[in-house]
Design an enzyme around this catalytic site. Structure first.
Site, PDB file in Angstrom:
ATOM      1  N   PRO A 255       0.830  -1.217   0.000  1.00 23.74           N
ATOM      2  CA  PRO A 255       0.000   0.000   0.000  1.00 23.74           C
ATOM      3  C   PRO A 255       0.865   1.267   0.000  1.00 23.74           C
ATOM      4  O   PRO A 255       2.004   1.247   0.499  1.00 23.74           O
ATOM      5  CB  PRO A 255      -0.796  -0.116   1.300  1.00 23.74           C
ATOM      6  CG  PRO A 255      -0.734  -1.560   1.683  1.00 23.74           C
ATOM      7  CD  PRO A 255       0.551  -2.094   1.140  1.00 23.74           C
ATOM      8  N   GLY A 256       0.308   2.319  -0.571  1.00 18.24           N
ATOM      9  CA  GLY A 256       0.995   3.617  -0.569  1.00 18.24           C
ATOM     10  C   GLY A 256       2.248   3.617  -1.416  1.00 18.24           C
ATOM     11  O   GLY A 256       3.129   4.448  -1.228  1.00 18.24           O
ATOM     12  N   ARG A 257       2.335   2.695  -2.335  1.00 20.31           N
ATOM     13  CA  ARG A 257       3.514   2.557  -3.214  1.00 20.31           C
ATOM     14  C   ARG A 257       4.807   2.331  -2.442  1.00 20.31           C
ATOM     15  O   ARG A 257       5.893   2.636  -2.909  1.00 20.31           O
ATOM     16  CB  ARG A 257       3.664   3.772  -4.155  1.00 20.31           C
ATOM     17  CG  ARG A 257       2.472   3.944  -5.048  1.00 20.31           C
ATOM     18  CD  ARG A 257       2.717   4.893  -6.192  1.00 20.31           C
ATOM     19  NE  ARG A 257       1.456   5.165  -6.888  1.00 20.31           N
ATOM     20  CZ  ARG A 257       1.025   4.477  -7.943  1.00 20.31           C
ATOM     21  NH1 ARG A 257       1.747   3.516  -8.428  1.00 20.31           N
ATOM     22  NH2 ARG A 257      -0.131   4.767  -8.501  1.00 20.31           N
ATOM     23  N   LEU A 258       4.652   1.822  -1.226  1.00 24.00           N
ATOM     24  CA  LEU A 258       5.842   1.489  -0.448  1.00 24.00           C
ATOM     25  C   LEU A 258       6.216   0.035  -0.768  1.00 24.00           C
ATOM     26  O   LEU A 258       6.294  -0.825   0.100  1.00 24.00           O
ATOM     27  CB  LEU A 258       5.583   1.684   1.052  1.00 24.00           C
ATOM     28  CG  LEU A 258       5.118   3.087   1.433  1.00 24.00           C
ATOM     29  CD1 LEU A 258       4.821   3.182   2.931  1.00 24.00           C
ATOM     30  CD2 LEU A 258       6.178   4.125   1.067  1.00 24.00           C
ATOM     31  N   HIS A 259       6.364  -0.211  -2.053  1.00 28.33           N
ATOM     32  CA  HIS A 259       6.573  -1.572  -2.537  1.00 28.33           C
ATOM     33  C   HIS A 259       7.893  -2.146  -2.025  1.00 28.33           C
ATOM     34  O   HIS A 259       8.830  -1.407  -1.715  1.00 28.33           O
ATOM     35  CB  HIS A 259       6.569  -1.585  -4.069  1.00 28.33           C
ATOM     36  CG  HIS A 259       5.419  -0.875  -4.657  1.00 28.33           C
ATOM     37  ND1 HIS A 259       4.112  -1.169  -4.337  1.00 28.33           N
ATOM     38  CD2 HIS A 259       5.363   0.172  -5.532  1.00 28.33           C
ATOM     39  CE1 HIS A 259       3.306  -0.360  -4.997  1.00 28.33           C
ATOM     40  NE2 HIS A 259       4.040   0.472  -5.721  1.00 28.33           N
TER      41      HIS A 259
END
Ligand SMILES: Cc1cc2nc3c(=O)[nH]c(=O)nc-3n(C[C@H](O)[C@H](O)[C@H](O)COP(=O)(O)O)c2cc1C
Length: 194
Positions: free
Chosen positions: A171-175
């Protein structure tokens, strides 16, 4: 477990998961190559096997990719399994599979695909739109009633990894990006910013 084995086993687990999902062609993967002039190109191929020796795919060795891989040996694969939101990138050096390995895989192909491999001068310009059909019919006649031998220019490559990166969506592009990489003869593991 050493880091390389860990990376291969992680790939195996993900690939098995992808194969169990109702997803078209989980073995489809982008293959990038670089020719003798350093010119990159990319196309989709099908992964036909993998183990600690590398990732295997089959093609026409006289094709654009075949010539590029022969010239530079440099290759990269990029798998995307969208339902899993997972990407795996593999970079390394591509070499020939054994003749016996190529024969064994050839034998599993349906006759139509075997004749097609003779008919297609992969990547070459066709003199006209019907040329492929004509060549197909010629080879169908030539091999009528006989087993179709493997063309000398049709075989496989095995990409020996020098780097394997796993990307997982968060989530939140905190890949999450985890890279296993061969550095000075030893496998290393790093986390990368997404
Ligand atoms: C889903 C899919 C799977 C493919 N699998 C292969 C394959 O395993 N081997 C192959 O030579 N071409 C395969 N192709 C065709 C290649 O993408 C490409 O058009 C062809 O190999 C010629 O590439 P080149 O001119 O760069 O050598 C596949 C294409 C698609 C869309």
């Amino acid at each position: 477990m050493d880091l390389y084995t860990e990376a291969i086993e992680r790939f195996r687990k993900l690939y098995t998961e992808a194969q169990q999902l109702d997803m078209p062609e989980p073995s489809a993967v982008s293959l990038a190559s670089v020719d003798a002039d350093g010119r990159p190109s990319v196309r989709t191929i099908l992964l036909k096997g993998f183990d600690p020796r590398g990732f295997v795919f089959y093609t026409n060795k006289q094709s654009r990719k075949g010539r590029a891989l022969k010239a530079s040996g440099k290759a990269a694969l990029c798998f995307l399994w969208q339902p899993l939101m997972q990407q795996v990138q593999v970079e390394g050096t591509a070499g020939d599979v054994s003749e016996a390995g190529a024969d064994a895989y050839w034998a599993t192909r349906i006759r139509l695909s075997q004749i097609g491999a003779w008919a297609s001068e992969q990547s070459a310009v066709m003199p006209d739109k019907d040329a492929l059909q004509r060549r197909f019919q010629e080879f169908e006649k030539q091999f009528a009633g006989k087993p179709v031998p493997r063309p000398p220019h049709w075989s496989g490559f095995r990409l020996k990894p020098e780097s394997i990166e796993f990307w997982s969506s968060r989530p939140g592009r905190l890949h999450e990006r985890e890279r296993y990489m061969l550095k000075d003869g030893a496998w290393t593991h790093d986390w990368l910013y997404p």
